[in-house]
Design a protein around this motif. Structure first.
Motif, short mmCIF file in Angstrom:
data_model
loop_
_atom_site.label_atom_id
_atom_site.label_comp_id
_atom_site.label_asym_id
_atom_site.label_seq_id
_atom_site.Cartn_x
_atom_site.Cartn_y
_atom_site.Cartn_z
N GLY A 58 0.66 -1.34 0.04
CA GLY A 58 -0.16 -0.17 -0.07
C GLY A 58 0.70 1.39 0.28
N PRO A 59 0.33 2.38 0.18
CA PRO A 59 0.93 3.65 0.10
C PRO A 59 1.68 4.14 1.17
CG PRO A 59 -1.14 3.98 0.48
CD PRO A 59 -1.09 2.72 0.14
N HIS A 60 2.92 4.43 1.14
CA HIS A 60 3.67 5.10 2.22
C HIS A 60 3.83 6.52 1.93
CE1 HIS A 60 6.71 6.22 5.11
NE2 HIS A 60 7.07 4.64 5.21
N LEU A 61 3.07 7.45 2.39
CA LEU A 61 2.88 8.87 1.80
C LEU A 61 3.92 9.58 2.65
CD1 LEU A 61 -0.94 9.42 2.60
CD2 LEU A 61 0.26 8.67 0.37
N PHE A 66 4.69 3.80 -3.21
CA PHE A 66 3.71 2.60 -2.99
C PHE A 66 4.27 1.17 -2.95
CE2 PHE A 66 0.48 -0.78 -3.91
CZ PHE A 66 -0.78 -0.07 -3.44
N GLU A 67 4.39 0.67 -1.34
CA GLU A 67 5.53 -0.43 -1.25
C GLU A 67 4.80 -1.69 -1.39
OE1 GLU A 67 6.98 0.33 2.80
OE2 GLU A 67 7.93 2.23 2.35
N GLN A 68 5.50 -2.63 -1.87
CA GLN A 68 4.99 -3.98 -1.95
C GLN A 68 6.06 -5.03 -1.50
OE1 GLN A 68 3.36 -4.61 -6.25
NE2 GLN A 68 4.01 -2.40 -6.18
N GLY A 69 5.84 -5.52 -0.40
CA GLY A 69 6.66 -6.48 0.43
C GLY A 69 6.94 -7.84 -0.52
N ASN A 70 7.60 -8.79 0.33
CA ASN A 70 8.09 -10.06 -0.22
C ASN A 70 7.87 -11.13 0.64
OD1 ASN A 70 9.16 -12.09 -1.45
ND2 ASN A 70 10.82 -11.00 -2.42
N GLN A 71 7.04 -11.92 0.87
CA GLN A 71 6.83 -12.94 1.93
C GLN A 71 8.03 -13.77 1.98
OE1 GLN A 71 2.96 -14.17 3.19
NE2 GLN A 71 2.14 -12.16 1.67
N LYS A 72 8.87 -14.03 0.56
CA LYS A 72 9.72 -14.86 0.64
C LYS A 72 11.22 -14.56 1.14
CE LYS A 72 7.28 -17.02 -3.47
NZ LYS A 72 7.58 -17.24 -4.98
N THR A 124 -1.41 5.27 -8.09
CA THR A 124 -2.32 6.12 -7.07
C THR A 124 -2.13 5.35 -5.88
OG1 THR A 124 -4.22 4.75 -7.85
CG2 THR A 124 -3.69 6.43 -9.30
N GLU A 125 -2.78 6.17 -4.87
CA GLU A 125 -2.92 5.43 -3.52
C GLU A 125 -3.79 4.32 -3.53
OE1 GLU A 125 -3.97 8.30 -0.36
OE2 GLU A 125 -3.00 9.86 -1.19
N GLU A 126 -4.50 3.83 -4.55
CA GLU A 126 -5.22 2.81 -4.59
C GLU A 126 -4.57 1.59 -5.20
OE1 GLU A 126 -6.60 5.65 -5.44
OE2 GLU A 126 -7.54 6.13 -3.68
N GLY A 127 -3.34 1.86 -5.76
CA GLY A 127 -2.80 0.87 -6.50
C GLY A 127 -2.84 1.07 -7.84
N LEU A 128 -3.53 1.85 -8.30
CA LEU A 128 -3.89 1.73 -10.02
C LEU A 128 -3.05 2.57 -10.72
CD1 LEU A 128 -7.57 2.66 -9.82
CD2 LEU A 128 -6.61 0.30 -9.94
N PRO A 129 -2.60 2.17 -12.08
CA PRO A 129 -1.42 2.84 -12.67
C PRO A 129 -1.94 4.29 -12.79
CG PRO A 129 -2.27 1.08 -13.98
CD PRO A 129 -2.96 1.03 -12.54
N GLY A 130 -0.61 5.13 -12.61
CA GLY A 130 -0.62 6.63 -12.48
C GLY A 130 -0.17 7.22 -13.84
N ASN A 131 -0.61 8.25 -14.12
CA ASN A 131 -0.19 9.18 -15.37
C ASN A 131 0.65 10.31 -15.09
OD1 ASN A 131 -1.95 7.21 -16.77
ND2 ASN A 131 -3.70 8.29 -16.26
N ASN A 132 1.08 10.65 -13.84
CA ASN A 132 1.63 12.10 -13.69
C ASN A 132 2.66 11.75 -12.51
OD1 ASN A 132 0.39 12.84 -11.05
ND2 ASN A 132 -1.41 12.74 -12.42
N LEU A 137 5.65 6.51 -6.31
CA LEU A 137 6.69 5.72 -7.20
C LEU A 137 6.22 4.24 -6.47
CD1 LEU A 137 9.33 5.31 -8.49
CD2 LEU A 137 10.28 5.74 -6.46
N SER A 138 6.39 3.25 -7.39
CA SER A 138 5.98 1.98 -7.15
C SER A 138 7.43 1.18 -6.78
CB SER A 138 5.42 1.15 -8.29
OG SER A 138 5.36 -0.24 -8.24
#
Length: 288
Positions: A58-61, A66-72, A124-132, A137-138
């Motif tokens: 989710g988002p880290h404002l 937008f952070e995505q962890g790794n359970q592995k 975006t904060e909802e995890g959808l592709p952003g345009n600007n 940053l993903s």
């Protein structure tokens, strides 16, 4: 030596993990006489991945990511070697330290490029592709074998110490190279820095002048931008006033007096927000 056990038991159906960690270290110091000494240290330390590194999604404002962890993720293991040479005489002090760190399964965050267009993805904060550029940053968490090496040097020299006060000159230089074992640069590695300063003290008065030069960082990771060199000139004047009930410290500080554009390479926000420009601050501290 140290042994520890870390157990992660998340809710919402996420997979729990446990890690057994062992760390060992040894150090030797040789007193060479005449205020000189040599130090050698060797350590092997382990670190378990943090909960955020495992489960973030989710988002880290604060960092605009937008952070995505790794359970592995597994255990990070570092083997560190440090060699230092020190002079601690009364008028002239200096210390030089050389280090190399071999890190197996180094855990770090890197930008993502899912569509392979050579540009870091924005969400975006909802995890959808952003345009600007205002979107987040993903980034994803990964681990690879890494190598860090560099040196640190510090020195201070007393120019005079008499009834007129005490004046000392100081300086430092440090540099570190951080890369993957396969050769690619790691993201957000601090560039080399060089500093010089003067510190004057007379009774309750103190004055300080420092010039810090930060070099350009061009050894960047994939999808990472460079940062230019800059110099920060800082000055301060302070006086302490002792009363029966409290200690008052009154300070006047000037920061970035050259008003240079400075961007900290270690920050996720460096392309959006520079460090503050020229500023003057008044500070009052009371200790009682």
């Amino acid at each position: 030596g140290r042994y520890e056990f870390q157990d992660q038991n998340p809710a919402q159906g996420l997979v729990g993990v446990g890690h057994h960690l062992t760390s060992l270290s040894a150090e030797m110091v040789w007193d060479m006489g005449n205020a000189h000494s040599v130090g050698l240290s060797l350590s092997r330390s382990q670190r378990a991945p943090a909960a955020e590194e495992l489960y973030a999604d989710g988002p880290h404002l604060a960092t605009q990511t937008f952070e995505q962890g790794n359970q592995k993720l597994g255990i990070e293991t570092a083997t560190n070697l440090d060699l230092s040479l020190r002079n601690s005489s009364s008028d002239w002090e200096w210390n030089i330290n050389l280090f190399v760190n071999f890190i197996d399964d180094f855990i770090f965050q890197q930008a993502r490029d899912e569509n392979a267009d050579g540009i870091a993805d924005r969400l975006t904060e909802e995890g959808l592709p952003g345009n600007n550029a205002d979107d987040l940053l993903s980034v994803s968490t990964t681990q690879r074998d890494a190598l860090f090496y560099g040196l640190e040097f510090q020195t201070a020299y007393t120019l005079f110490d008499n009834r007129h006060g005490r004046l000392r000159a100081s300086g430092f230089f440090d540099t570190v190279r951080g890369r993957l074992r396969s050769g690619e640069s790691l993201p957000r590695i601090t560039p080399a820095r060089l500093s010089s300063g003067l510190h004057y003290q007379q009774a309750d008065w103190q004055a300080r002048l420092d010039l810090i030069h930060v070099f350009r960082q061009k050894k960047t990771a994939l999808l990472e931008t460079e940062t230019s060199n800059y110099s920060l000139l800082n000055a301060s004047l302070a006086r302490q006033i002792q009363t029966d009930d409290a200690l008052f410290t009154v300070s006047l500080k000037g920061k970035n007096l050259l008003d240079q554009e400075a961007r900290r390479h270690t920050s996720f926000l460096k392309d959006k927000a520079a460090l503050p420009g020229r500023s003057i601050e008044f500070e009052l501290r009371i200790r009682y």
